[in-house]
Design an enzyme around this catalytic site. Structure first.
Site, PDB file in Angstrom:
ATOM      1  N   HIS A   1       3.594  -2.286   3.247  1.00 58.58           N
ATOM      2  CA  HIS A   1       3.687  -0.940   2.688  1.00 58.58           C
ATOM      3  C   HIS A   1       5.034  -0.777   2.006  1.00 58.58           C
ATOM      4  O   HIS A   1       6.071  -0.939   2.646  1.00 58.58           O
ATOM      5  CB  HIS A   1       3.543   0.125   3.781  1.00 58.58           C
ATOM      6  CG  HIS A   1       2.203   0.140   4.431  1.00 58.58           C
ATOM      7  ND1 HIS A   1       1.820  -0.783   5.390  1.00 58.58           N
ATOM      8  CD2 HIS A   1       1.123   0.953   4.245  1.00 58.58           C
ATOM      9  CE1 HIS A   1       0.578  -0.535   5.771  1.00 58.58           C
ATOM     10  NE2 HIS A   1       0.134   0.513   5.086  1.00 58.58           N
TER      11      HIS A   1
ATOM     12  N   ASP B   1       0.805  -1.213   0.000  1.00 59.53           N
ATOM     13  CA  ASP B   1       0.000   0.000   0.000  1.00 59.53           C
ATOM     14  C   ASP B   1       0.847   1.277   0.000  1.00 59.53           C
ATOM     15  O   ASP B   1       1.993   1.285   0.447  1.00 59.53           O
ATOM     16  CB  ASP B   1      -0.887   0.039   1.250  1.00 59.53           C
ATOM     17  CG  ASP B   1      -2.024  -0.953   1.193  1.00 59.53           C
ATOM     18  OD1 ASP B   1      -2.028  -1.804   0.289  1.00 59.53           O
ATOM     19  OD2 ASP B   1      -2.904  -0.897   2.076  1.00 59.53           O
TER      20      ASP B   1
END
Length: 489
Positions: free
Chosen positions: A452, A310
Site C-alpha cells: 500500500h 493499493d
C-alpha cells in the site's frame, strides 16, 4: 493520527441527493437500504466540486486489504480549515476504535472487536464535498458499519466559515433566533409520516443537546433549497428507514444565519475557487520521470516480480515512491482508489508517464460482493473514468477490495481481476524493515506482491526490496506485462 493513516479504511458510502422541494417543505423516507443507493456511492456526485482545484488538499486515508478485517476510511484535510479537519479526525478515530475493539484508537494488529469475514462486519467511511467555494467549505462523511443495528448507515456534514475562521456544527447554518421556527417546521413535515414517533420527535428536537445530535446532516441544493436528513432510528422506528425534509429556497432563506446565507449563495453560484486564508498550502512536487521505451523483459525467460500498490495516490508518498522506482527503472502497478484519483490526477498522470500501470481499486473501497450489480458497475466505472481523465487511457485491470470477488462481481465489469501471491500485511505492521523482509523472503519468480503506497513505512521499504531483488536477478514489471509474457507458457 499521522497523515494518510486512519488506523482503518472506510467504504465510500456515497451521498444523499440534495434535491429541494418546490413547496415550503417536503418530507419523505429513504427506506430499505436508504441507504441502498447511498451505500453504493451511486446517488448524486459532488455538486460540481473539483477536488483537484483545492490547493494543498490531502485525503487522509487508511484501509486493510484483508477480508478478516475489512475497513476503509478517508476524509479531506484542507489547508485553512484545520479545526474542521480535527473534528472529522476525532469522529473517524472514535468509529475506528469501536470497530477495532481498541479504547484509545491506537493501531491494532487485528480487528479486536471481532470483525471477520464470517461475521458480516465491515466499516467504510467516505467523504463528499458539498461546497468548496469562496470562503465556504462543506463536507459530508458517510459511514457504513455493517455490524451496527439497522442498515448501519450514518451521515454527518461539517461546515467551515473561512470569513470567521471557525468550524461549526450544521445547525450553525440556521440563525439562533430562527431555530424554534426551523424545528417547528421540521416537526410539521415529519409528524404523520409512517413510522415517525411523535413523542420521540418532540423529545429530540425540543432538547438542545438532542437537537444538535440529530440535526447533523444539513446541506444545500444547487437551487438554494435545504435538505435535512436523519439516520435510521433517530426520529422514528428503525424499520421506517431514513427520513429527510427538504425546504425550498424561499422558505429557508429567512431562517438562515449570515454564514448560512453565504453557504447558500456558494451552492447556487460557486465562485470556482476556495479561499480560506491558508498561509501554508505548498504545491507538492510531482516527479517528471518518463519511461524510456517499452518493457522488454521476457518473464518466461527471466525472473520477474510484479509489485502492486493499493489505495493511492497519497501525498507525499506517491512522489517519494516514484523517485525510488525510477532509480531502478522498476515498473509496477498502482491500484488506485477513485476518490483519491479525483483529488490528485497529476500524481496518477505522473505514474503513467513513468511507465507504470494504473489499475482500478473501486471508488471508495467497499466489499464489492455486498453490493448490487448496478452498484458494482458504478464503483468501477466512475473510477475508470477518473483514471482515463487523468491519464488519457482507461484501465484494463482491477483489484477488488479485500480480494473479495464472486461471479456477480465478475459479471458486472469487463475489467480483469488481479489478486496477489505475497501479502505483506503492511496495513497491519507499520514497520519498513518487516515489510521489506516479508517481500524479500517470500517472493518467487512471477509473483504478484501486495503493498500500500498510502503508508510511509511501506514506501520506505521499497529501496531495500528493489536493491535486494535486483541483486538476485529479478525484473520489476507491471501485472499486465507479466501476464502477457507468460501467456504462451
Amino acid at each position: 493520527m499521522r497523515k494518510n493513516t486512519l488506523l482503518s479504511s472506510l467504504i465510500l458510502v456515497g451521498s444523499l441527493a440534495l434535491t429541494a422541494a418546490c413547496a415550503s417543505g417536503r418530507s419523505g423516507t429513504e427506506s430499505g437500504q436508504g441507504g441502498a443507493t447511498a451505500s453504493s456511492g451511486s446517488a448524486t456526485d459532488d455538486q460540481g466540486v473539483d477536488p483537484a482545484k483545492i490547493k494543498g488538499l490531502d485525503i487522509v486515508t487508511d484501509s486493510s486489504e484483508h477480508g478478516s478485517c475489512p475497513y476503509a476510511a478517508g476524509y479531506p484535510a484542507v489547508p485553512g480549515a484545520e479545526a474542521m479537519t480535527a473534528a472529522m479526525e476525532k469522529d473517524v478515530q472514535q468509529r475506528l476504535a469501536a470497530f477495532l475493539g481498541t479504547d484509545d484508537g491506537e493501531q491494532a494488529t487485528d480487528c479486536g472487536g471481532g470483525a471477520d469475514s464470517g461475521s458480516g462486519q465491515e466499516l467504510n467511511i467516505s467523504h463528499q464535498f458539498l461546497i468548496a467555494s469562496g470562503d465556504v467549505l462543506g463536507v459530508r462523511l458517510s459511514t457504513l458499519d455493517r455490524g451496527a443495528a439497522g442498515d448501519g448507515l450514518a451521515t454527518r456534514t461539517y461546515w467551515y466559515d473561512g470569513a470567521a475562521k471557525a468550524y461549526g456544527p450544521p445547525l450553525g447554518l440556521v440563525a439562533d433566533g430562527a431555530r424554534e421556527s426551523f424545528t417547528t417546521a421540521l416537526k410539521k413535515e415529519l409528524k404523520g409520516q409512517e413510522g415517525v414517533d411523535a413523542g420521540q420527535l418532540d423529545e429530540v428536537l425540543d432538547d438542545s443537546a438532542g437537537r444538535s445530535a440529530v440535526l447533523d446532516d444539513i446541506a444545500f441544493g444547487t437551487d438554494g433549497g435545504m435538505r435535512v436528513s436523519f439516520d435510521r432510528g433517530e426520529v422514528g422506528v428503525p424499520a421506517g428507514g431514513r427520513y429527510a425534509v427538504s425546504f425550498s429556497k424561499d422558505t429557508i432563506t429567512p431562517w438562515l444565519s449570515p454564514f448560512g446565507k453565504r453557504a447558500q449563495q456558494q451552492a447556487m453560484h460557486p465562485s470556482g475557487t476556495l479561499e480560506l486564508g491558508a498561509t501554508d498550502a505548498p504545491e507538492e512536487p510531482v516527479p517528471t520521470h518518463r519511461a524510456s521505451g517499452e518493457d522488454t523483459a521476457d518473464c518466461a525467460k527471466v525472473k520477474c516480480v510484479a509489485l502492486t500498490f493499493d489505495d493511492g495516490p497519497a501525498v507525499p508518498e506517491a512522489a517519494t515512491l516514484l523517485n525510488h522506482l525510477a532509480q531502478y527503472k522498476a515498473r509496477v502497478t498502482f491500484f488506485t482508489v477513485g476518490q483519491n484519483v479525483a483529488a490528485h490526477p497529476e500524481l496518477v498522470r505522473a505514474e503513467a508517464k513513468a511507465g507504470h500501470e494504473i489499475g482500478n481499486h473501486s471508488w471508495n473501497h467497499p466489499d464489492l460482493t455486498r453490493l448490487t450489480p448496478e452498484q458494482i458497475t458504478y464503483q468501477l466505472n466512475r473510477t475508470s473514468e477518473a483514471i482515463k481523465n487523468a491519464t488519457g487511457k482507461a484501465p484494463t485491470v482491477f483489484r477488488p477490495p479485500y480480494g473479495a470477488i464472486d461471479a456477480k462481481v465478475k459479471a458486472a465489469t469487463t475489467l480483469s481481476p488481479v489478486l496477489w501471491d505475497v501479502d505483506t500485511e503492511d496495513w497491519k505492521y507499520r514497520d519498513a524493515a518487516k515489510v521489506a523482509q516479508t517481500v524479500i523472503a517470500k517472493t518467487e519468480p512471477n509473483d504478484v506482491v501486495l503493498m500500500h503506497d498510502i503508508h510511509p513505512t511501506s514506501v520506505a521499504a521499497v529501496p531495500e526490496i528493489l536493491r535486494t531483488l535486483t541483486a538476485r536477478g529479478y525484473h520489476f514489471v507491471t501485472v499486465s506485462h507479466l501476464r502477457a509474457t507468460l501467456a504462451g507458457r
